[in-house]
Design a protein around this motif. Sequence first.
Motif, PDB file in Angstrom:
ATOM      1  N   TRP A  83       0.828  -1.128   0.162  1.00  8.76           N
ATOM      2  CA  TRP A  83      -0.066  -0.064  -0.008  1.00  8.76           C
ATOM      3  C   TRP A  83       0.949   1.221   0.059  1.00  8.76           C
ATOM      4  N   PHE A  84       0.308   2.053  -0.754  1.00  6.05           N
ATOM      5  CA  PHE A  84       0.907   3.396  -0.884  1.00  6.05           C
ATOM      6  C   PHE A  84       0.026   4.588  -0.578  1.00  6.05           C
ATOM      7  N   SER A  85       0.612   5.758  -0.254  1.00  2.00           N
ATOM      8  CA  SER A  85      -0.338   6.937  -0.179  1.00  2.00           C
ATOM      9  C   SER A  85       0.470   8.121  -0.895  1.00  2.00           C
ATOM     10  N   ASN A  86      -0.235   8.960  -1.748  1.00  2.00           N
ATOM     11  CA  ASN A  86       0.509   9.964  -2.720  1.00  2.00           C
ATOM     12  C   ASN A  86      -0.292  11.101  -2.902  1.00  2.00           C
ATOM     13  N   LEU A  87       0.497  12.246  -3.041  1.00  2.00           N
ATOM     14  CA  LEU A  87      -0.424  13.496  -3.488  1.00  2.00           C
ATOM     15  C   LEU A  87      -0.657  13.459  -5.174  1.00  2.00           C
ATOM     16  N   PHE A  88      -1.591  13.862  -5.599  1.00  2.29           N
ATOM     17  CA  PHE A  88      -1.688  13.956  -6.870  1.00  2.29           C
ATOM     18  C   PHE A  88      -2.476  15.296  -7.378  1.00  2.29           C
ATOM     19  N   ASP A 106       8.515  12.908  -6.878  1.00  2.00           N
ATOM     20  CA  ASP A 106       7.725  12.998  -5.391  1.00  2.00           C
ATOM     21  C   ASP A 106       7.779  11.737  -4.987  1.00  2.00           C
ATOM     22  N   PHE A 107       6.953  11.134  -5.689  1.00  2.00           N
ATOM     23  CA  PHE A 107       6.637   9.562  -5.284  1.00  2.00           C
ATOM     24  C   PHE A 107       7.935   8.691  -5.114  1.00  2.00           C
ATOM     25  N   ILE A 108       8.696   8.570  -6.146  1.00  2.00           N
ATOM     26  CA  ILE A 108       9.975   7.826  -6.267  1.00  2.00           C
ATOM     27  C   ILE A 108      10.781   8.170  -5.009  1.00  2.00           C
ATOM     28  N   GLN A 109      11.125   9.517  -4.793  1.00  2.00           N
ATOM     29  CA  GLN A 109      12.055   9.976  -3.791  1.00  2.00           C
ATOM     30  C   GLN A 109      11.629   9.542  -2.453  1.00  2.00           C
ATOM     31  N   LYS A 110      10.150   9.753  -2.090  1.00  2.00           N
ATOM     32  CA  LYS A 110       9.709   9.620  -0.903  1.00  2.00           C
ATOM     33  C   LYS A 110       9.745   8.022  -0.454  1.00  2.00           C
ATOM     34  N   ASN A 111       9.467   7.173  -1.480  1.00  2.00           N
ATOM     35  CA  ASN A 111       9.404   5.744  -1.253  1.00  2.00           C
ATOM     36  C   ASN A 111      11.007   5.082  -1.456  1.00  2.00           C
ATOM     37  N   CYS A 112      11.951   5.779  -1.715  1.00  4.35           N
ATOM     38  CA  CYS A 112      13.274   5.180  -1.893  1.00  4.35           C
ATOM     39  C   CYS A 112      13.246   4.424  -2.910  1.00  4.35           C
ATOM     40  N   GLN A 120      13.146  -4.316 -16.342  1.00  4.06           N
ATOM     41  CA  GLN A 120      11.623  -4.020 -16.083  1.00  4.06           C
ATOM     42  C   GLN A 120      11.311  -4.423 -14.666  1.00  4.06           C
ATOM     43  N   LYS A 121      12.027  -3.699 -13.597  1.00  7.89           N
ATOM     44  CA  LYS A 121      11.545  -3.848 -12.391  1.00  7.89           C
ATOM     45  C   LYS A 121      11.657  -2.596 -11.447  1.00  7.89           C
ATOM     46  N   ILE A 122      10.750  -2.280 -10.416  1.00 12.67           N
ATOM     47  CA  ILE A 122      10.975  -1.270  -9.507  1.00 12.67           C
ATOM     48  C   ILE A 122      11.476  -1.882  -8.131  1.00 12.67           C
ATOM     49  N   LEU A 123      12.259  -1.648  -7.399  1.00 10.34           N
ATOM     50  CA  LEU A 123      12.745  -2.088  -6.209  1.00 10.34           C
ATOM     51  C   LEU A 123      12.218  -1.126  -5.005  1.00 10.34           C
ATOM     52  N   ILE A 124      11.396  -1.614  -4.051  1.00 10.07           N
ATOM     53  CA  ILE A 124      11.184  -0.912  -3.060  1.00 10.07           C
ATOM     54  C   ILE A 124      11.369  -1.748  -1.745  1.00 10.07           C
ATOM     55  N   GLU A 125      12.357  -1.242  -0.957  1.00  9.54           N
ATOM     56  CA  GLU A 125      12.868  -1.618   0.051  1.00  9.54           C
ATOM     57  C   GLU A 125      13.405  -3.074  -0.435  1.00  9.54           C
ATOM     58  N   LYS A 126      12.891  -4.318   0.116  1.00 10.96           N
ATOM     59  CA  LYS A 126      13.274  -5.734  -0.174  1.00 10.96           C
ATOM     60  C   LYS A 126      12.436  -6.034  -1.218  1.00 10.96           C
ATOM     61  N   GLN A 127      11.521  -5.382  -1.481  1.00  7.59           N
ATOM     62  CA  GLN A 127      10.195  -6.026  -2.592  1.00  7.59           C
ATOM     63  C   GLN A 127      10.623  -5.617  -4.073  1.00  7.59           C
ATOM     64  N   SER A 128      10.327  -6.338  -4.918  1.00  7.41           N
ATOM     65  CA  SER A 128      10.323  -5.933  -6.160  1.00  7.41           C
ATOM     66  C   SER A 128       8.938  -6.017  -7.153  1.00  7.41           C
ATOM     67  N   PHE A 129       8.540  -5.212  -8.058  1.00  3.51           N
ATOM     68  CA  PHE A 129       7.611  -5.349  -8.722  1.00  3.51           C
ATOM     69  C   PHE A 129       7.834  -4.943 -10.286  1.00  3.51           C
ATOM     70  N   CYS A 188      16.595  11.312  -0.484  1.00  3.00           N
ATOM     71  CA  CYS A 188      16.206   9.825   0.186  1.00  3.00           C
ATOM     72  C   CYS A 188      17.381   9.215   0.909  1.00  3.00           C
ATOM     73  N   ASN A 189      17.225   8.920   2.039  1.00  5.13           N
ATOM     74  CA  ASN A 189      18.273   8.402   2.971  1.00  5.13           C
ATOM     75  C   ASN A 189      17.757   7.647   4.121  1.00  5.13           C
ATOM     76  N   ALA A 190      17.794   6.592   4.291  1.00  6.85           N
ATOM     77  CA  ALA A 190      17.169   5.911   5.602  1.00  6.85           C
ATOM     78  C   ALA A 190      17.993   6.171   6.771  1.00  6.85           C
TER      79      ALA A 190
END
Length: 352
Positions: A83-88, A106-112, A120-129, A188-190
């Motif tokens: 799940w995500f929440s974002n301003l559009f 804004d979305f890419i940076q906020k969620n690292c 052809q993947k996006i990596l978010i934390e330890k998950q890939s989509f 973005c830096n954890a």
Amino acid sequence: MSCNSSNNLNLPIIDLKFSDSCFAALLDTGANVSLIQPSALEKIKEQNKVTFVSRSVRIHTLNNNTLPYHSAVNIKFRIGNKWFSNLFFATQTNWSSKYSIILGYDFIQKNCIVLDIPNQKILIEKQSFGFYEDTPRNSSPSLSADTESSQVRLVNNVTILPNSSRILKLNISDSFTNEKNVVYIPSCNADISINESIHHVDNSGNIITIVENNTSNKITLRKNSKLGQVHYTADFVLRDSNDFNEEPNEILQVNTLTADEITTLRKEELNADDFNLEHLNETEKNEILKLLMQNFKVFSKSYQTLGCTDAITPEFKLLHNFPIQTKPYPIPKIAHDFAKQEIQKLLEAGII
């Protein structure tokens, strides 16, 4: 934000799920904000709760034309099972038949997010989509982002102790040095936390901010490290018109005392010595003092008896929704004890 790119000019498209609806979204690293077409927003509103917010920006396309929009909304959605929440920003017209949404920087940076184009993947934390690709369309309202000229760099080496904070001096590019104020968007830096905020630009073309170390290890930031971007404040000015008439969804009160309890406490804490009536003669003094003591309900001597009201709702019209960050100044040592006492009183009264 990181991006593993290739020479492939195709655009990364990913499916966003809103309850029973699904919409294609373009992942656009060149867009500073995220956009949604009006037709998609109307359908999402039928099945999902959306929150209209009073944040406005001037959106420019790559050819420097202004892109009109009618509202800004916060929407929750899923990518896969996450799940995500974002301003559009909802545009006034539809602009593509291939995708209804643009997920911007804004979305890419906020969620690292790491955008891995070759695989052809996006990596978010330890998950890939996974995502699919489509060729660019001229109808896409891609937003300009001159990232190199807006980069912010650290002036000096800085060491931050574990779970501590430090003041940073950051240098901005010459193209912004004539600005009185700028909007700073940190990288973005954890491991560290830096807040988005508006900063005053000093005569040397520097801004001051605060960084927090979120780890249990010492962190050293090197001179000339890139720590984000700055933007013109004009790009974040709110509209003058009252486009958002939201009802408040939360009413806060100063403390948990009832009206009767506050009245009783006010009567107990008030005494005749609280009023300076020495400029009056004895008769006038007695009459005025009697009147004041009879109206003890309107006097409060402490934070504890401030009370609250729901008769009116204060309105604050801001030029932007970024905090204003300036160089912090320490409390004089002679005032430390007084400051601690005042803070403790505010805590006990439930104000902070």
